[in-house]
Each structure stands twice: as C-alpha cells, then as structure tokens.
Design an enzyme around this catalytic site. Structure first.
Site, mmCIF file in Angstrom:
data_model
loop_
_atom_site.group_PDB
_atom_site.id
_atom_site.type_symbol
_atom_site.label_atom_id
_atom_site.label_comp_id
_atom_site.label_asym_id
_atom_site.label_seq_id
_atom_site.Cartn_x
_atom_site.Cartn_y
_atom_site.Cartn_z
ATOM 1 N N TYR A 92 1.152 -0.964 -0.506
ATOM 2 C CA TYR A 92 0.567 0.342 -0.045
ATOM 3 C C TYR A 92 1.048 1.333 -0.328
ATOM 4 C CZ TYR A 92 -4.558 2.753 1.188
ATOM 5 O OH TYR A 92 -6.000 3.478 1.356
ATOM 6 N N SER A 186 1.859 -7.232 1.815
ATOM 7 C CA SER A 186 0.285 -6.514 2.276
ATOM 8 C C SER A 186 -0.289 -6.508 1.242
ATOM 9 C CB SER A 186 1.225 -5.600 2.869
ATOM 10 O OG SER A 186 0.637 -4.768 3.586
ATOM 11 N N GLN A 187 -0.709 -5.512 0.569
ATOM 12 C CA GLN A 187 -1.693 -4.660 -0.524
ATOM 13 C C GLN A 187 -1.419 -6.139 -1.710
ATOM 14 O OE1 GLN A 187 -2.762 -0.567 -2.380
ATOM 15 N NE2 GLN A 187 -0.930 -1.150 -3.037
ATOM 16 N N ASP A 272 0.411 -8.442 14.044
ATOM 17 C CA ASP A 272 0.062 -7.190 13.323
ATOM 18 C C ASP A 272 -1.024 -6.854 13.391
ATOM 19 O OD1 ASP A 272 0.224 -6.093 10.871
ATOM 20 O OD2 ASP A 272 0.042 -8.153 9.572
ATOM 21 N N HIS A 302 3.243 -6.115 11.284
ATOM 22 C CA HIS A 302 3.237 -5.725 10.514
ATOM 23 C C HIS A 302 4.711 -6.311 8.994
ATOM 24 C CE1 HIS A 302 0.463 -5.797 6.781
ATOM 25 N NE2 HIS A 302 1.226 -4.309 6.035
#
Length: 321
Positions: A92, A186-187, A272, A302
């Site tokens: 992201y 992540s994203q 996270d 994260h």
C-alpha cells in the site's frame, strides 16, 4: 504491541462471516471481459542500467478500461530460454520504484514481473502509473475511493490491472506461461489472493501478511490504517454504511480465496494491527486448494517474517515448478 486478536487455537478454525454477493462471479466475469475488450498491447523496452547480473525491461500494458499500466520485467542476464515467471504486486502506497530495488527473484533464476500500482507510489517508493478515474467524497488514501458503488470502487481497477499483468507477463518470450506464480506483501499479498481466484492456471500463490481480507471484521477490530480509512469515512457518512459494506463484499479476499486453484503459502504475524491475523486466517482457512500452508510469526507486527520469510518462499516455490 501485545497480541490483541484471537488466540492461535481459535485462529486455526476461524471462519469469516463476510457474506458473498450472489452475483460475485458474474460481476468479475463481466469486469474482466470489459477489460479484455481493449488490446493488451504489452510493450517491453530494454533499460540500460549498471546492473551486470540481470536484464531489465520497462513494461507498459493495458489494464482496467484500457488504462496504461507500468511495470518492470527483470530476468537473469543473458537468459535465452523461457523461465518460470513470478508476478509481484506492491504494498500500500508504494510504486514500482527503480530497476535495482527488487532483484531477488531474477537473482534466483526466475523472470520477475513487477506491476506498478495505479495512483500509488507517493509514500515509501516511487510510482509511474496515474489513475485517470476520479471518485466522489473519500477519506485520504485509496480504500474509500468509490466505496458506495462497486463499479467505481478503486480496487475494481487495481485487481483487474493485476489479472492483466499476469496476461502481459506471459506474452514475453522469456516467460514460461505454464509456470506462473503470483506473490506480494500486504496490499501485494491481497492482490495475489484476488488474482489467484480469477486466474485459473497459476502454479502457486504466495500472499505475505495480506490486506483486503475479511473486511467487515478488519474495519471493526483495528484502529490502524488503511482499514481506519473506512471507519473514518463512515464516521461522517453515517447513512452510507450498508452501501459501503455492500461494495466491499465484492473485493473481500475471503471470497477470492475460496476460488483459489493453486498451492499457496500464506504468512501472518500475531502482533499485526495493520492486517490482523484473524483476517488473514479467514482467507487461509477458506482457501480453495488443499495444498495450503501458513507461516505464523508470533512476535512480529506488519513486517511479518521479513527476510526470513523471503528465504522460505525461495525454498518453497521450486517444488511446484
């Protein structure tokens, strides 16, 4: 941060309460058919760099609605025969950056296709792909752009770009289309699950601490961004709650994961708050292929397993190629 989510015993059996829209498959079939109505027109231009061990190509292809999307295609220097191809999606706020920033996969002997993310690249790395589509009222960030209309939602465009990125990567002469993998953090991990649910013939999927999973729960249990964007939006757009969650249901990775057809290696971290572990387990526990593994990092946030997990992915992948 201390562990804040479910205990690990409960995580391993947790199932999401996210409700799949009855026309989920039709929506995505129509979306991809519309995108494929535009010529893919994948272009690969050699890039002169000071790197001696890899060759890099500047990529452009047609994504959602024919919008031109950028990327990098990197292979071991002097490669002559088709190679397994790893398509990677970005976290992201990041963009494709510079050619020398991501060399792991090409250094391991793969063709590596890194998709730029439209409209992003202004946070921790640079991007080169604009998003020509605007939206109505939205919270700063990307998660609420078009959130009250599934057709206008930002991630409809990005997920479609991801599918088209796989199609573009497979057109290069040095890509073995029959051995295609998707991955990301992540994203990027979330996009790999979504693309894995829409592209039926991948050989492996490797989502790392993935975003966009179990969205109704994610928005409610963490105060961290990006999920906080939805709560912030609904705190001022109170009447839009049902419409917003109705839109998000078409983009929840719990539903894409159920359509997963390739072996998968997931990861999550129990501290996270950005992508809470229960949301990741929701996608993992409902994943559609029986050959699935999840690596759990007990004392990480994260950042997840970081370089250790990258090494694990490098060890895991060859068995499927």
């Amino acid at each position: 941060m201390a562990q804040f989510d479910m205990p690990i015993e409960q995580l391993r059996t947790y199932r999401s309460e996210s409700v799949e829209p009855p026309d989920f498959d039709r929506f995505w079939a129509d979306t991809l058919a519309q995108a494929r109505g535009h010529d893919l027109a994948a272009r690969f231009e050699p890039v002169a760099t000071a790197l001696r061990t890899v060759d890099t190509f500047d990529v452009e292809f047609s994504g959602f609605d024919g919008h031109r999307i950028k990327g990098w295609f990197t292979v071991p220097a002097g490669a002559r025969e088709p190679l397994p191809v790893v398509v990677e999606f970005i976290g992201y706020g990041g963009g494709r950056g510079l050619p020398h920033e991501r060399l792991t996969w090409a250094s391991a002997g793969y063709a590596h296709f890194l998709m730029d993310t439209r409209g992003q690249g202004g946070s921790w790395s640079t991007g080169d792909t604009p998003d020509p589509v605007g939206s109505g009222s939205a919270t700063p960030g990307f998660l609420t752009r078009g959130i009250t209309d599934r057709d206008e939602f930002y991630y409809r465009r990005v997920i479609t770009d991801g599918v088209r990125a796989v199609e573009a990567a497979r057109t290069h002469p040095l890509a073995d289309a029959s051995r295609t993998v998707v991955t990301g953090v992540s994203q990027g991990g979330g996009l790999s699950i979504a693309v894995g649910g829409l592209v039926p013939d991948l050989v492996a999927v490797a989502p790392d601490v993935p975003f966009l999973c179990d969205l109704p729960r994610a928005v409610r249990i963490t105060d961290a961004f990006p999920y906080r964007e939805v709560a912030s939006y609904l705190s001022t757009h109170r009447p839009e709650r049902e419409r917003a969650f109705g839109t998000l249901a078409y983009f929840d990775n719990v539903h894409f994961a159920a359509r997963g057809r390739a072996p998968a290696l997931f990861s999550t971290a129990l501290l996270d708050a950005t992508c809470p572990p229960s949301t990741v387990f929701a996608a993992f526990n409902g994943y559609g292929h029986e050959d699935r593994t999840i690596e759990v990092y007990d004392f990480n946030g994260h950042e997840g397993g970081g370089a250790h997990h990258e090494a694990l992915r490098l060890e895991w992948l060859p068995k499927y190629l």
